[in-house]
Write an enzyme that holds these catalytic residues in place. Structure first.
Site, short mmCIF file in Angstrom:
data_model
loop_
_atom_site.label_atom_id
_atom_site.label_comp_id
_atom_site.label_asym_id
_atom_site.label_seq_id
_atom_site.Cartn_x
_atom_site.Cartn_y
_atom_site.Cartn_z
N TYR A 25 -0.22 -6.74 5.82
CA TYR A 25 -1.03 -5.91 6.53
C TYR A 25 -0.28 -5.46 7.64
O TYR A 25 0.64 -6.30 8.29
CB TYR A 25 -2.53 -6.27 6.61
CG TYR A 25 -2.74 -7.34 7.66
CD1 TYR A 25 -1.99 -7.64 8.64
CD2 TYR A 25 -3.87 -8.35 7.19
CE1 TYR A 25 -2.25 -8.68 9.45
CE2 TYR A 25 -3.96 -9.27 8.04
CZ TYR A 25 -3.48 -9.45 9.33
OH TYR A 25 -3.83 -10.67 10.11
N THR A 26 -0.50 -4.09 8.30
CA THR A 26 0.27 -3.76 9.52
C THR A 26 -0.15 -4.74 10.74
O THR A 26 0.66 -4.89 11.67
CB THR A 26 -0.05 -2.50 9.67
OG1 THR A 26 -1.27 -2.06 9.82
CG2 THR A 26 0.61 -1.50 8.47
N GLU A 89 3.84 -2.39 3.49
CA GLU A 89 2.77 -2.70 4.49
C GLU A 89 1.53 -1.66 4.42
O GLU A 89 1.74 -0.75 4.23
CB GLU A 89 3.57 -2.13 6.16
CG GLU A 89 4.55 -2.91 6.52
CD GLU A 89 4.18 -4.32 7.37
OE1 GLU A 89 2.86 -4.44 7.54
OE2 GLU A 89 4.89 -4.98 7.60
N HIS A 136 2.90 -11.99 2.43
CA HIS A 136 3.63 -12.40 3.66
C HIS A 136 3.14 -13.94 3.76
O HIS A 136 4.26 -14.68 4.10
CB HIS A 136 3.43 -11.56 4.94
CG HIS A 136 4.66 -11.63 5.80
ND1 HIS A 136 4.61 -10.92 6.97
CD2 HIS A 136 5.73 -12.25 5.63
CE1 HIS A 136 5.70 -11.12 7.67
NE2 HIS A 136 6.37 -11.83 6.77
N ASP A 146 -1.02 -12.56 6.69
CA ASP A 146 -1.25 -11.32 6.28
C ASP A 146 -0.91 -11.45 4.85
O ASP A 146 0.25 -12.02 4.25
CB ASP A 146 -0.66 -10.24 7.06
CG ASP A 146 0.87 -10.29 7.10
OD1 ASP A 146 1.34 -11.49 7.58
OD2 ASP A 146 1.45 -9.37 6.47
#
Length: 240
Positions: A25-26, A89, A136, A146
């Site tokens: 995720y960003t 992402e 990640h 994330d």
């Protein structure tokens, strides 16, 4: 799926064949802030794709190039994962930008549908094994959390992306046969780095037991670990 070309400068030459997919995720306040950062040469970070909440997809780096998204990481004994992977992402504020009240922001259905569509194409193009569809937090458990415990891994597995063995019921403790290395071997069989076992267990729980992120090997965690390790071992066997 709508694909917009938004090329960024943060990439270089690959040194390995692509055989890994990494989802992030960003973790920023907005998708635009994340996109701007990944296109900033001073930031030295990037991904191949970014998926907005409404399902739009931006391509920042071509898949034949090494995007800088994985950092110091390992999976199933491999390192230099930037060279081995495609990184996606997903726009989501995550733990740094929760909703009012502290709840993690949801992943909209249109966004997850686009992630599934995009990921299926990547996996087909590169013949990526199901046991190498990762988050990640899986590949960097001491550093990253994330795409978070709110990410719908089971939904992705139902669509053919990644492994999700059904969780068996039962209240009894799982006995490792007196072998103190059994837990380590099961985490290693999935792919986790074993340099910090509590961190690896938290990453495992974040993905496969989102309601129990303790880093502790309680009975339910041991049962679930055994199920997932068996599924990953079977998927990684030569006949799989």
């Amino acid at each position: 799926m709508r694909l917009d070309e938004t090329p960024g400068p943060n990439h270089d030459e690959r040194h390995h064949k692509v055989d890994l997919l990494v989802l992030h995720y960003t973790g920023m306040q907005s998708g635009q802030a994340a996109l701007d950062r990944m296109r900033d040469p001073e930031a030295k970070v990037s991904a191949h794709y970014m998926v907005w909440e409404d399902g739009r997809v931006c391509r920042l780096v071509n898949e034949d190039r090494r995007a800088w998204h994985a950092g110091v990481s390992s999976w199933q004994g491999d390192e230099d994962l930037n060279s081995r992977s495609v990184g996606i992402e997903i726009v989501n504020g995550g733990h740094d930008f929760p909703l009012p009240g502290g709840k993690l922001p949801p992943y909209p259905e249109a966004q997850i549908a686009a992630v599934i569509d995009l990921s299926k194409g990547i996996i087909a193009r590169h013949c990526i094994p199901q046991a190498r569809v990762t988050g990640h937090s899986d590949i960097a458990p001491t550093r990253k959390i994330d795409p978070g415990e709110h990410f719908p891994w089971e939904q992705l597995a139902d669509a053919g992306l990644g492994l999700w063995p059904a969780e068996a019921a039962g209240a009894g403790c799982v006995w490792m046969g007196g072998d103190p290395g059994g837990l380590n071997r099961q985490l290693g069989a999935i792919g986790y780095d074993l340099s910090d076992i509590p961190a690896a267990l938290r990453a495992f729980q974040r993905r496969f037991m989102a309601d129990t992120i303790t880093g502790m090997a309680d009975a339910r965690t041991l049962r679930r670990l055994a199920q997932v390790a068996e599924a990953y071992s079977a998927a990684s066997s030569p006949q799989a």
